[in-house]
Design a protein around this motif. Sequence first.
Motif, mmCIF file in Angstrom:
data_model
loop_
_atom_site.group_PDB
_atom_site.id
_atom_site.type_symbol
_atom_site.label_atom_id
_atom_site.label_comp_id
_atom_site.label_asym_id
_atom_site.label_seq_id
_atom_site.Cartn_x
_atom_site.Cartn_y
_atom_site.Cartn_z
ATOM 1 N N ARG A 52 0.833 -1.213 0.000
ATOM 2 C CA ARG A 52 0.000 0.000 0.000
ATOM 3 C C ARG A 52 0.864 1.258 0.000
ATOM 4 N NH1 ARG A 52 -5.025 -1.383 4.170
ATOM 5 N NH2 ARG A 52 -5.725 -3.229 3.046
ATOM 6 N N ARG A 55 2.287 1.632 -3.425
ATOM 7 C CA ARG A 55 1.244 2.002 -4.375
ATOM 8 C C ARG A 55 0.866 3.484 -4.236
ATOM 9 N NH1 ARG A 55 -3.025 -1.421 -2.926
ATOM 10 N NH2 ARG A 55 -1.775 -3.070 -3.827
ATOM 11 N N TYR A 56 0.849 3.979 -2.992
ATOM 12 C CA TYR A 56 0.404 5.354 -2.749
ATOM 13 C C TYR A 56 1.554 6.295 -2.398
ATOM 14 C CZ TYR A 56 -4.137 3.208 -2.907
ATOM 15 O OH TYR A 56 -5.249 2.517 -3.322
ATOM 16 N N HIS A 58 3.255 8.101 -4.224
ATOM 17 C CA HIS A 58 3.129 9.373 -4.949
ATOM 18 C C HIS A 58 2.314 10.394 -4.156
ATOM 19 C CE1 HIS A 58 -0.606 7.272 -5.988
ATOM 20 N NE2 HIS A 58 -1.121 8.473 -6.175
ATOM 21 N N SER A 59 1.466 9.927 -3.218
ATOM 22 C CA SER A 59 0.651 10.860 -2.424
ATOM 23 C C SER A 59 1.386 11.329 -1.167
ATOM 24 C CB SER A 59 -0.674 10.203 -2.021
ATOM 25 O OG SER A 59 -0.438 9.143 -1.111
ATOM 26 N N ILE A 72 -0.068 3.597 8.140
ATOM 27 C CA ILE A 72 -0.503 2.603 7.146
ATOM 28 C C ILE A 72 -0.538 1.214 7.779
ATOM 29 C CG2 ILE A 72 0.132 1.439 4.987
ATOM 30 C CD1 ILE A 72 1.197 4.177 4.007
#
Length: 187
Positions: A52, A55-56, A58-59, A72
């Motif tokens: 996760r 995957r995230y 970039h945020s 997370i």
Amino acid sequence: MPSNVRHLTSAHGDASFEACVVPYLDAAYNLARWLAHDDADAQDVVQESMLRAFRYFHSFHGGDARVWLLAIVRNTFYSLRAKTASDAAHETIDEETHVLVDEQPSPEARALISVDIEALQTALENLPHPLREAIVLRELEECSYKEIAAITGQKIGTVMSRLARARERLKTELSHCSTEACRHDVR
């Protein structure tokens, strides 16, 4: 830590993810282990959390990557726990993982130390999840109150209250254990 997680980061070649997040893999596992009560479940939580996070990533816009990752891990644990309707977490303590290795004390001293560690582990395991996660984040991961609030999504006052209650319950249970030991002491 799971080698497939380390492989994932190098396979995709994202050096910034590896530099920012991977150094906190041990902290992520430690939190997951205390929440899940089981090494295999903790590894699953960490693996899913790292996926996760990757995957995230970039945020993630800077800030404390450890706090971001631990949040997370916490959220992943509760998400996975909610998916499995039964909360039949294994209540056994893997003593091989939590052995205090010290060659200095005598066998008698080691036996007493072992009893103390076992009592502390049992007391931690008996805490409700919100209290356990607060005490693990503060005392084992050395997070500040502000960081714990960010990780758990709670107000700082709630964090402080949970820590106070967790410490009080640990103190009560550990003093009860030492009273029991004294009662059975042969002199």
